[in-house]
Write an enzyme that holds these catalytic residues in place. Structure first.
Site: not given
Length: 103
Positions: A24, A38, A55, A61
């Site tokens: 992300y 976020r 997706c 992480s």
DNA sequence: GTTGTGACTAGTG
DNA sequence: ACACTAGCCACAA
């Protein structure tokens, strides 16, 4: 505007090659909002499936997958992604580092 | 305008 | 490994 950021994210996610994953944070950075990791998650949750985005190749992480989404694991395995013993993605092997210098 | 929320991240114990 | 905290941002109510 969310639409622009979301669009950027979708556009990038669409470019993720098979057998690769992206975090992300990286996605946020590529979308020119380094602090909005976020929002990337929100974008993924709100992504219209009609876009057919991979997706499931987006992880955090730590290589952890989305909560309450059992399918993701299977999809990644089909793509050829390997998992650690604990069930996290092997980031070192599959992390997507193709930085595209937009701007 | 304030508050609550989250598919985040980094740090700490 | 896990749990918690603090920082962070945008959105919905």
């Amino acid at each position: 505007m969310k639409a622009d950021f979301y669009t950027e994210v979708y556009n990038i996610v669409r470019e993720i090659p098979e057998g690769c994953v992206v975090t992300y944070g990286q996605l946020a950075k590529l979308a020119r909002r380094p602090q909005c990791s976020r929002m990337v998650g929100q974008a993924m949750f709100n992504v219209p499936k009609e876009l057919n985005l991979p997706c499931h190749r987006v992880v955090n992480s730590q290589g952890r997958l989305a909560p309450n989404w059992a399918e993701q694991r299977g999809l990644l395995e089909k793509e050829g992604i390997t998992f650690k013993k604990n069930g996290c993605v092997d980031l070192k092997k599959h992390i997507w580092e193709d930085i595209l210098p937009i701007i």
